[in-house]
Design a protein around this motif. Structure first.
Motif, PDB file in Angstrom:
ATOM      1  N   UNK A 312     -26.409  13.321   4.075  1.00  0.00           N
ATOM      2  CA  UNK A 312     -26.277  14.395   5.056  1.00  0.00           C
ATOM      3  C   UNK A 312     -27.315  14.213   6.151  1.00  0.00           C
ATOM      4  N   UNK A 313     -26.903  14.374   7.389  1.00  0.00           N
ATOM      5  CA  UNK A 313     -27.867  14.379   8.495  1.00  0.00           C
ATOM      6  C   UNK A 313     -28.044  15.825   8.969  1.00  0.00           C
ATOM      7  N   UNK A 314     -29.270  16.326   8.875  1.00  0.00           N
ATOM      8  CA  UNK A 314     -29.615  17.630   9.438  1.00  0.00           C
ATOM      9  C   UNK A 314     -30.158  17.382  10.841  1.00  0.00           C
ATOM     10  N   UNK A 315     -29.478  17.945  11.838  1.00  0.00           N
ATOM     11  CA  UNK A 315     -29.959  17.805  13.218  1.00  0.00           C
ATOM     12  C   UNK A 315     -31.020  18.879  13.450  1.00  0.00           C
ATOM     13  N   UNK A 316     -32.251  18.446  13.653  1.00  0.00           N
ATOM     14  CA  UNK A 316     -33.355  19.384  13.923  1.00  0.00           C
ATOM     15  C   UNK A 316     -33.360  19.701  15.415  1.00  0.00           C
ATOM     16  N   UNK A 317     -33.001  20.939  15.744  1.00  0.00           N
ATOM     17  CA  UNK A 317     -32.834  21.336  17.142  1.00  0.00           C
ATOM     18  C   UNK A 317     -34.131  21.840  17.786  1.00  0.00           C
ATOM     19  N   UNK A 318     -35.237  21.828  17.029  1.00  0.00           N
ATOM     20  CA  UNK A 318     -36.534  22.180  17.617  1.00  0.00           C
ATOM     21  C   UNK A 318     -36.916  23.626  17.385  1.00  0.00           C
ATOM     22  N   UNK A 319     -37.788  24.156  18.257  1.00  0.00           N
ATOM     23  CA  UNK A 319     -38.129  25.572  18.221  1.00  0.00           C
ATOM     24  C   UNK A 319     -39.490  25.933  17.666  1.00  0.00           C
ATOM     25  N   UNK A 320     -40.290  24.925  17.267  1.00  0.00           N
ATOM     26  CA  UNK A 320     -41.549  25.260  16.583  1.00  0.00           C
ATOM     27  C   UNK A 320     -42.501  26.080  17.458  1.00  0.00           C
ATOM     28  N   UNK A 321     -42.360  26.001  18.779  1.00  0.00           N
ATOM     29  CA  UNK A 321     -43.244  26.786  19.655  1.00  0.00           C
ATOM     30  C   UNK A 321     -43.099  28.285  19.389  1.00  0.00           C
ATOM     31  N   UNK A 322     -41.914  28.688  18.903  1.00  0.00           N
ATOM     32  CA  UNK A 322     -41.675  30.113  18.626  1.00  0.00           C
ATOM     33  C   UNK A 322     -42.492  30.609  17.436  1.00  0.00           C
ATOM     34  N   UNK A 323     -42.966  29.687  16.583  1.00  0.00           N
ATOM     35  CA  UNK A 323     -43.760  30.107  15.412  1.00  0.00           C
ATOM     36  C   UNK A 323     -44.938  30.983  15.838  1.00  0.00           C
ATOM     37  N   UNK A 324     -45.501  30.674  17.015  1.00  0.00           N
ATOM     38  CA  UNK A 324     -46.693  31.408  17.455  1.00  0.00           C
ATOM     39  C   UNK A 324     -46.349  32.807  17.977  1.00  0.00           C
ATOM     40  N   UNK A 325     -45.075  33.039  18.207  1.00  0.00           N
ATOM     41  CA  UNK A 325     -44.625  34.389  18.524  1.00  0.00           C
ATOM     42  C   UNK A 325     -44.256  35.166  17.269  1.00  0.00           C
ATOM     43  N   UNK A 326     -44.196  34.456  16.154  1.00  0.00           N
ATOM     44  CA  UNK A 326     -43.814  35.070  14.877  1.00  0.00           C
ATOM     45  C   UNK A 326     -44.963  35.026  13.886  1.00  0.00           C
ATOM     46  N   UNK A 327     -46.202  34.958  14.395  1.00  0.00           N
ATOM     47  CA  UNK A 327     -47.354  34.814  13.495  1.00  0.00           C
ATOM     48  C   UNK A 327     -47.450  35.984  12.512  1.00  0.00           C
ATOM     49  N   UNK A 328     -47.034  37.177  12.940  1.00  0.00           N
ATOM     50  CA  UNK A 328     -47.194  38.339  12.063  1.00  0.00           C
ATOM     51  C   UNK A 328     -46.202  38.313  10.899  1.00  0.00           C
ATOM     52  N   UNK A 329     -45.265  37.363  10.930  1.00  0.00           N
ATOM     53  CA  UNK A 329     -44.326  37.184   9.816  1.00  0.00           C
ATOM     54  C   UNK A 329     -45.044  36.574   8.609  1.00  0.00           C
ATOM     55  N   UNK A 330     -46.151  35.880   8.865  1.00  0.00           N
ATOM     56  CA  UNK A 330     -46.887  35.186   7.811  1.00  0.00           C
ATOM     57  C   UNK A 330     -48.230  35.870   7.576  1.00  0.00           C
ATOM     58  N   UNK A 331     -48.725  35.848   6.353  1.00  0.00           N
ATOM     59  CA  UNK A 331     -50.083  36.349   6.147  1.00  0.00           C
ATOM     60  C   UNK A 331     -51.050  35.172   6.316  1.00  0.00           C
TER      61      UNK A 331
END
Ligand SMILES: *Cc1c(COP(=O)(O)O)cnc(C)c1O
Length: 339
Positions: A312-331
């Motif tokens: 299976x090929x999973x196409x990674x479409x990106x988006x990691x920059x958004x992690x810093x907008x979702x910091x409060x999702x993680x402790x």
């Protein structure tokens, strides 16, 4: 198929790598998982919109555009890549951002992709949710036009037949990589949203008669609506390419079981996917798109949807920059707070 007849601004780092995910494959005890690294397209932390923008921005330049406009959700990766592409070409960029989540985390509203857009010199304007954002964008564009400016507007996600050419190109690129290394693949899986990625891929795959099933994992719309959007755009893309009718309705398959509460709202399975990819493969996913796509892949593998000896090929479409907008999702230990 002759993509070179379409104007294109070459900027992406292509071909993107195709890598085997040994530790993730072993952990799931199932099919051999490979990843196509479209998170590594190079432009301002990369992502899938850069391939589409190669064709869109070439068209904008040909039309003599001075201002590039687009729209998306607050943490839109498309908006960030558009801002970066525009600054590279010396063009002004103005972006409409729609609040689709109601988050009041200051980092969601100002960091991640929003921070990068401003670093690239783009201006942004915020909107409440529920409006026809492409129509709102045309209203603002008309104001610029009334001042004598040449404006080029790009629909949300860069998803029109011009943008989808970027993913026709990706289908060719992936097949060439497989052919050159004698690697047979059985399935391609990726996150699908505004439809341009899946529409371009299916059009390219059908044009080559690749006979590889493509599965989009939805992040917003229900299944029927998502498949219809993709199918309609694929038909228009095939027409643009001069091969109308090559895509059939049944070629377009989306699974929308992993959306959760809604667009841009993290899910437990998506957070698990972020942690698995980060800990096993050192690959960063984002909570809005690639994590939900990967969550679908992982769950379908666990349910035995794929055969154990599939590749299976999973196409990674990106988006990691958004992690810093979702910091409060993680402790602070990087675990999901609501787990
Ligand atoms: C936009 C986006 C997608 C979805 O691609 P579409 O062409 O809009 O369907 C998937 N992943 C990421 C990270 C994106 O930014």
């Amino acid at each position: 198929m002759h993509l070179a007849k379409f104007p294109r601004r070459f900027i992406a780092h292509l071909p993107t790598p195709l890598e085997r995910l040994d530790r993730l494959s072993k952990e799931l005890g199932g099919p051999e998982i490979w990843i196509k690294r479209d998170d590594c397209t190079g432009l301002s932390t990369g992502g899938n919109k850069t391939r589409k923008l190669e064709f869109l921005m070439a068209e904008a330049e040909l039309e003599g555009a001075e201002i590039i406009m687009t729209q998306g959700a607050t943490q839109s990766n498309h908006a960030r890549q558009t801002a970066a592409f525009a600054s590279k070409l010396g063009l002004q960029c103005h972006i409409l951002l729609e609040d689709r989540t109601g988050s009041n985390n200051p980092n969601y509203n100002n960091s991640g992709n929003v921070l990068l857009e401003h670093l690239h010199g783009a201006t942004t304007q915020k909107y409440a949710s529920g409006l026809d954002m492409n129509a709102e964008m045309e209203k603002v564009a008309d104001k610029f036009r009334a001042d004598g400016k040449k404006v080029y507007t790009i629909p949300g996600g860069g998803s029109n037949p011009t943008g989808a050419l970027g993913y026709v190109n990706c289908a060719f690129e992936l097949l060439a990589q497989c052919n050159d290394s004698g690697m047979k693949i059985d399935h391609i899986v990726h996150a699908t949203g505004s439809a341009g990625t899946q529409a371009g891929l299916i059009t390219g795959l059908k044009a080559m008669n690749a006979q590889i099933p493509l599965l989009g994992i939805g992040v917003r719309a229900p299944k029927e609506a998502q498949e219809t959007n993709v199918y309609n755009l694929a038909c228009a893309t095939a027409e643009k390419l001069g091969c109308p009718g090559i895509v059939n309705r049944e070629d377009v398959v989306a699974n929308t079981d992993y959306v959760g509460e809604g667009y841009g709202i993290p899910t437990a399975s998506g957070i698990e996917a972020i942690q698995m990819f980060a800990e096993l493969e050192s690959i960063l996913l984002d909570p809005v798109y690639s994590a939900k796509g990967a969550a679908g892949l992982i769950d379908l593998i666990r349910k035995g949807h794929f055969s154990k000896d599939d590749r299976i090929v999973f196409l990674h479409t990106g988006g990691s920059a958004a992690l810093f907008g979702y910091d409060s999702t993680f402790d602070h230990s990087g675990r999901w707070i609501n787990a």
